[in-house]
Scaffold this active site. Structure first.
Site, PDB file in Angstrom:
ATOM      1  N   LYS A   1      -6.279  -9.585   5.809  1.00 34.30           N
ATOM      2  CA  LYS A   1      -6.323  -9.741   4.347  1.00 34.30           C
ATOM      3  C   LYS A   1      -7.223 -10.931   4.016  1.00 34.30           C
ATOM      4  O   LYS A   1      -7.251 -11.926   4.758  1.00 34.30           O
ATOM      5  CB  LYS A   1      -4.887 -10.017   3.890  1.00 34.30           C
TER       6      LYS A   1
ATOM      7  N   SER B   1       0.445  -7.109  -2.599  1.00 38.37           N
ATOM      8  CA  SER B   1      -0.941  -7.483  -2.770  1.00 38.37           C
ATOM      9  C   SER B   1      -1.794  -7.204  -1.530  1.00 38.37           C
ATOM     10  O   SER B   1      -3.022  -7.351  -1.614  1.00 38.37           O
ATOM     11  CB  SER B   1      -1.034  -8.963  -3.118  1.00 38.37           C
TER      12      SER B   1
ATOM     13  N   SER C   1       4.689  -8.336  -0.606  1.00 36.55           N
ATOM     14  CA  SER C   1       3.304  -7.897  -0.498  1.00 36.55           C
ATOM     15  C   SER C   1       2.853  -7.304   0.822  1.00 36.55           C
ATOM     16  O   SER C   1       1.706  -6.885   0.924  1.00 36.55           O
ATOM     17  CB  SER C   1       2.370  -9.054  -0.869  1.00 36.55           C
TER      18      SER C   1
END
Lengths: 90, 467
Positions: B69, B144, B168
């Site tokens: 990420k 996310s 997330s």
């Protein structure tokens, strides 16, 4: 307590160092008011005797030996980096 | 053989047996990115070549391509946090977790898209375009860690790293049919992870199977001298033969979609065969979301104060709407006159929520619950209603507030063909127990073996139906 006025939003924006456009002030005051209305739910619980949790894993005083560790130097050729010290800046 | 569809376990075996080379595996994953990324927008920065000085690292994950990420700082590789503020930021150092995986031989091939700063549950708050769910591009992949989930589900690398502050990792894992772990707070180093909320952030792995996630976790986890909030890598609970499973009633209330409830109850039945199942109560669950959105935003407002555009990055005018909302909410909760009523109150509620879990874990070993009240929602559905978007996290935030681990795994599909997931939660340090339960579940079910059709085909079919 939960309805935010324009002056509240401007005050918060100043504290948070955010510049808001005029159109944004209205939009954010509505949205933030809605969210604050929701979080006010917390007033339903009795917490006068409860210790606030600042962490969940019980660590305290995590120290290391106060000894020089040469492996931590960030080298550039024959020199090593240190943090900048700026004069004349506030 | 479609190399991108291999699990980490299969890839390591195949590489050792010389059925294919590491170069072929990497090339296959990069080709998959080139083909599907323009549509899926899962990857922000592709890493074609690594600066290893020619030396390949040997280790348990040698030759396995992976993504991280864009909240993980990678040396010499652009790191944006999904925000315009860091659009051109090139870090001079590397996150500990990424370093450990590279030292085990894994090969970084890309930085994945995410809601800017981790603020979001759908991927729609990224400043670089919205990531699409590979199962159906009209739907959200969850957030996310949206890009991480979309990448693993579509074969862009064999596993990914995400962060779970309020769900997330678990939410995108469950929306994309993957397995994802939110570790115990403190078991994985946050050094080099761009901070959202320092007392809640948990970096963790996403993969296709529990075994893969366990393998990656074991390499990532452990005390780090660069992060003073890390614990020694001790197991606090050993695996057991007969486990007592608790079903928390508050997670199965009115707001839970019928299909989700049915899938999770079936899964409880499956795992319940190797243990006892008991109904339990976590009475303060209904206050978790309110406490979370005060504590998280307060910590976020503090963590985002460093982005002043002076030393690096662009200035604060580049923050998106959601970032501004959270900074302002957090600032308000911490400001004079409101600190006691909001932030301090939320901290006290947090103590009570943590106590609920501690009490329950005296009666049961594990808890099973849905991850999300609904299957994946359509892109655009919640974006105009911030509070409604926050409600997506109602079942995931309690684990973050309590600092306990939670494993999300697939347990079914909705009638629209979208994956649905469940989570197994345990006391702090019980990851090995979670993995045992998860592996047992995946031995007798096949949800995790299903793969989405390449997204492009789905879009073409949809376009044809419109004619």
């Amino acid at each position: 307590m939960s309805k935010l006025k324009k002056s509240d939003v401007l005050h918060i924006a100043k504290l948070a160092k955010l510049k808001l456009a005029k159109s944004e002030i209205d939009k954010f005051s509505k949205q933030l008011s809605m969210i604050l209305e929701y979080v006010n739910k917390l007033s339903e619980i009795e917490t006068s005797d409860v210790i606030p949790a600042s962490q969940t894993i019980g660590l305290a005083n995590v120290f290391r030996e106060d000894k020089e560790d040469k492996s931590r130097y960030i080298k550039r050729g024959r020199h090593f980096k240190v943090k900048a010290i700026l004069y004349g800046f506030v | 053989m479609d190399l991108c569809n291999l699990t980490v376990k299969q890839a390591v075996k195949g590489l050792k047996a010389k059925e294919f080379s590491a170069a072929e595996l990497k090339t296959a994953c990069l080709a998959r990115i080139r083909r599907l990324n323009p549509e899926l927008k899962a990857i922000l920065t592709v890493v074609e070549r690594e600066k290893t000085g020619g030396k390949r690292k040997k280790g348990a994950l040698e030759g396995v391509p992976f993504t991280v990420k864009d909240l993980f700082v990678t040396q010499d590789v652009r790191t944006t946090a999904g925000s315009r503020v860091l659009k051109d930021y090139i870090p001079e150092y590397e996150a500990t977790t990424v370093k450990r995986l590279k030292e085990a031989g894994a090969v970084l091939i890309g930085k994945t898209n995410c809601d800017a700063w981790g603020h979001g549950s759908s991927g729609e708050n990224s400043d670089f375009g919205v990531t699409k769910n590979p199962w159906n591009p009209l739907y959200s992949p969850g957030g996310s860690s949206s890009g991480s989930a979309a990448a693993v589900a579509s074969g862009m690398g064999l596993f990914s790293l995400g962060t779970d502050t309020g769900g997330s990792i678990r939410l995108p894992a469950s929306f994309c049919g993957l397995t994802g772990l939110k570790p115990t707070y403190g078991r994985v180093s946050r050094y080099g992870v761009i901070a959202l909320a320092s007392s809640l952030d948990c970096p963790g792995p996403l993969g296709k199977t529990v075994e893969d996630v366990e393998t990656v976790f074991e390499i990532m986890a452990g005390k780090d001298e660069y992060d003073a909030t890390t614990l020694q890598n001790e197991e606090l609970r050993m695996g057991k033969e007969k486990v007592v499973i608790g079903v928390p009633q508050e997670y199965f209330g009115k707001g839970i979609d019928r299909e989700v409830r049915s899938a999770v109850e079936t899964a409880i039945g499956v795992l319940g065969e190797c243990g006892n199942v008991r109904e339990v109560r976590l009475p303060r669950t209904e206050y978790a979301l309110a406490a979370y959105y005060l504590i998280q935003t307060a910590e976020a407002s503090s963590n985002l104060a460093r982005y002043d555009g002076i030393r690096y990055g662009r200035d604060r005018a580049s923050f998106g709407d959601e970032a501004k909302r959270r900074i302002m909410l957090g600032t308000y909760a911490l400001s004079a006159g409101y600190f006691e009523a909001y932030y301090k109150k939320a901290m006290r509620a947090r103590t009570l929520i943590k106590e609920d879990f501690e009490k329950v874990f005296k009666e049961v070993d594990l808890l099973m619950a849905p991850v999300s009240p609904t299957p994946a929602f359509k892109l655009g559905e919640k974006i105009d209603d911030p509070l409604r978007m926050y409600m997506s996290d109602v079942l995931t935030v309690p684990a973050n507030l309590a600092g306990i681990p939670a494993l999300a795994l697939p347990c079914g599909f909705s009638r629209l063909g979208l994956p649905m997931g469940m989570q197994i939660m345990g006391p702090q340090g019980s990851e090995s127990l979670l993995f045992e339960a998860g592996k047992r579940y995946q031995k007798t079910t096949e949800w995790h073996l299903k793969k989405p059709a390449p997204a492009v085909m789905v879009v073409n079919r949809y376009k044809q139906n419109l004619k």
